[in-house]
Motif scaffolding. Structure first.
Motif, short mmCIF file in Angstrom:
data_model
loop_
_atom_site.label_atom_id
_atom_site.label_comp_id
_atom_site.label_asym_id
_atom_site.label_seq_id
_atom_site.Cartn_x
_atom_site.Cartn_y
_atom_site.Cartn_z
N PHE A 1 34.27 32.75 43.18
CA PHE A 1 34.88 31.49 42.77
C PHE A 1 36.40 31.54 42.86
O PHE A 1 37.05 30.62 43.34
N HIS A 2 36.99 32.65 42.39
CA HIS A 2 38.45 32.77 42.36
C HIS A 2 39.05 33.33 43.64
O HIS A 2 40.26 33.25 43.84
N GLY A 3 38.24 33.94 44.47
CA GLY A 3 38.74 34.52 45.71
C GLY A 3 39.23 35.94 45.53
O GLY A 3 39.63 36.59 46.49
N HIS A 4 39.23 36.43 44.32
CA HIS A 4 39.59 37.81 44.01
C HIS A 4 39.07 38.12 42.61
O HIS A 4 38.61 37.23 41.91
N LEU A 5 39.15 39.36 42.21
CA LEU A 5 38.73 39.72 40.86
C LEU A 5 39.83 40.54 40.22
O LEU A 5 40.21 41.58 40.71
#
Length: 50
Positions: free
Chosen positions: A25-29
């Protein structure tokens, strides 16, 4: 705005998301994504009767 609410409101989504879903969802963690998710779950479970 003079609107005062006495209860918490949330979208009604009771699904628990996985780490993979949060990252997608965010494109990274990052640590703040996980922290924010955990805080949100805690608040919803302990402070929002609705």
């Amino acid at each position: 705005m003079n609107r005062k609410e006495t209860t918490c409101r949330y979208t009604g989504l009771d699904k628990e998301y996985s780490i993979e879903e949060l990252a997608a969802f965010h494109g990274h963690l990052g640590p703040y994504i996980v922290l924010g998710y955990r805080i949100g779950r805690y608040v919803k479970e302990n402070f929002c009767p609705d």
